[in-house]
Scaffold this motif. Structure first.
Motif, PDB file in Angstrom:
ATOM      1  N   GLU A 163     -57.609 -53.421  34.901  1.00 48.98           N
ATOM      2  CA  GLU A 163     -56.424 -54.257  35.141  1.00 48.98           C
ATOM      3  C   GLU A 163     -55.713 -53.845  36.417  1.00 48.98           C
ATOM      4  OE1 GLU A 163     -55.172 -57.130  33.850  1.00 48.98           O
ATOM      5  OE2 GLU A 163     -57.141 -57.080  32.901  1.00 48.98           O
ATOM      6  N   LYS A 199     -57.753 -55.144  39.353  1.00 49.47           N
ATOM      7  CA  LYS A 199     -57.635 -56.604  39.482  1.00 49.47           C
ATOM      8  C   LYS A 199     -56.258 -57.000  39.983  1.00 49.47           C
ATOM      9  CE  LYS A 199     -58.849 -57.981  35.449  1.00 49.47           C
ATOM     10  NZ  LYS A 199     -59.281 -58.691  34.250  1.00 49.47           N
ATOM     11  N   ASN A 200     -55.221 -56.321  39.521  1.00 51.12           N
ATOM     12  CA  ASN A 200     -53.859 -56.620  39.975  1.00 51.12           C
ATOM     13  C   ASN A 200     -53.683 -56.329  41.454  1.00 51.12           C
ATOM     14  OD1 ASN A 200     -53.041 -57.511  37.452  1.00 51.12           O
ATOM     15  ND2 ASN A 200     -52.221 -55.535  36.845  1.00 51.12           N
ATOM     16  N   VAL A 259     -61.235 -56.973  42.937  1.00 49.95           N
ATOM     17  CA  VAL A 259     -62.147 -57.438  41.893  1.00 49.95           C
ATOM     18  C   VAL A 259     -63.537 -56.824  42.053  1.00 49.95           C
ATOM     19  CG1 VAL A 259     -63.262 -59.461  40.859  1.00 49.95           C
ATOM     20  CG2 VAL A 259     -60.875 -59.583  41.584  1.00 49.95           C
ATOM     21  N   ALA A 289     -63.573 -53.541  40.611  1.00 49.11           N
ATOM     22  CA  ALA A 289     -63.406 -53.576  39.162  1.00 49.11           C
ATOM     23  C   ALA A 289     -64.682 -54.014  38.450  1.00 49.11           C
ATOM     24  CB  ALA A 289     -62.265 -54.520  38.784  1.00 49.11           C
ATOM     25  N   ASN A 337     -63.868 -58.372  28.229  1.00 49.38           N
ATOM     26  CA  ASN A 337     -64.576 -58.228  29.499  1.00 49.38           C
ATOM     27  C   ASN A 337     -65.880 -59.015  29.513  1.00 49.38           C
ATOM     28  OD1 ASN A 337     -63.339 -56.410  31.645  1.00 49.38           O
ATOM     29  ND2 ASN A 337     -62.876 -55.322  29.746  1.00 49.38           N
ATOM     30  N   GLU A 346     -64.754 -62.492  30.337  1.00 50.04           N
ATOM     31  CA  GLU A 346     -64.263 -62.578  31.709  1.00 50.04           C
ATOM     32  C   GLU A 346     -65.419 -62.536  32.704  1.00 50.04           C
ATOM     33  OE1 GLU A 346     -60.863 -60.636  34.557  1.00 50.04           O
ATOM     34  OE2 GLU A 346     -60.918 -60.094  32.444  1.00 50.04           O
ATOM     35  N   LEU A 359     -66.380 -65.278  35.455  1.00 47.71           N
ATOM     36  CA  LEU A 359     -66.496 -64.833  36.834  1.00 47.71           C
ATOM     37  C   LEU A 359     -67.834 -65.251  37.437  1.00 47.71           C
ATOM     38  CD1 LEU A 359     -64.896 -63.072  38.924  1.00 47.71           C
ATOM     39  CD2 LEU A 359     -66.328 -61.185  38.155  1.00 47.71           C
TER      40      LEU A 359
END
Length: 85
Positions: free
Chosen positions: A15, A18-19, A23, A26, A41, A44, A48
């Motif tokens: 997180e 990603k914040n 990416v 991550a 995940n 996600e 993605l």
């Protein structure tokens, strides 16, 4: 219990990356969490890898399959779509 804490720590790191808009950094951590059974995940990663920016149907298939094995209905549907293509 130690494994659950490890996954939670990994998810916090994901997180944070990603914040910060990191990416690509991550991504390996997301894959690790997904392979350890983290449904969030897995889903996600499917999204993605089906996006235009990171399109990779083979990778999407891998994580849709994992999520489907975790009984996620949406992932089962996506997996069926990928298999029919």
């Amino acid at each position: 219990m130690a494994q659950e804490q490890l996954i939670n720590d990994l998810k916090k790191e994901i997180e944070q990356l990603k914040n910060e808009g990191r990416v690509l950094e991550a991504l390996p951590l997301m894959k690790q969490a997904a392979n350890w059974g983290d449904l969030e995940n897995q889903k996600e990663l499917v999204d993605l890898y089906l996006s235009q920016e990171y399109l990779d149907k083979k990778e999407a298939y891998i994580y849709a399959r994992l999520a489907a094995l975790n009984l996620d209905l949406e992932s089962m549907y996506i997996l069926a779509q990928l298999l029919l293509r």
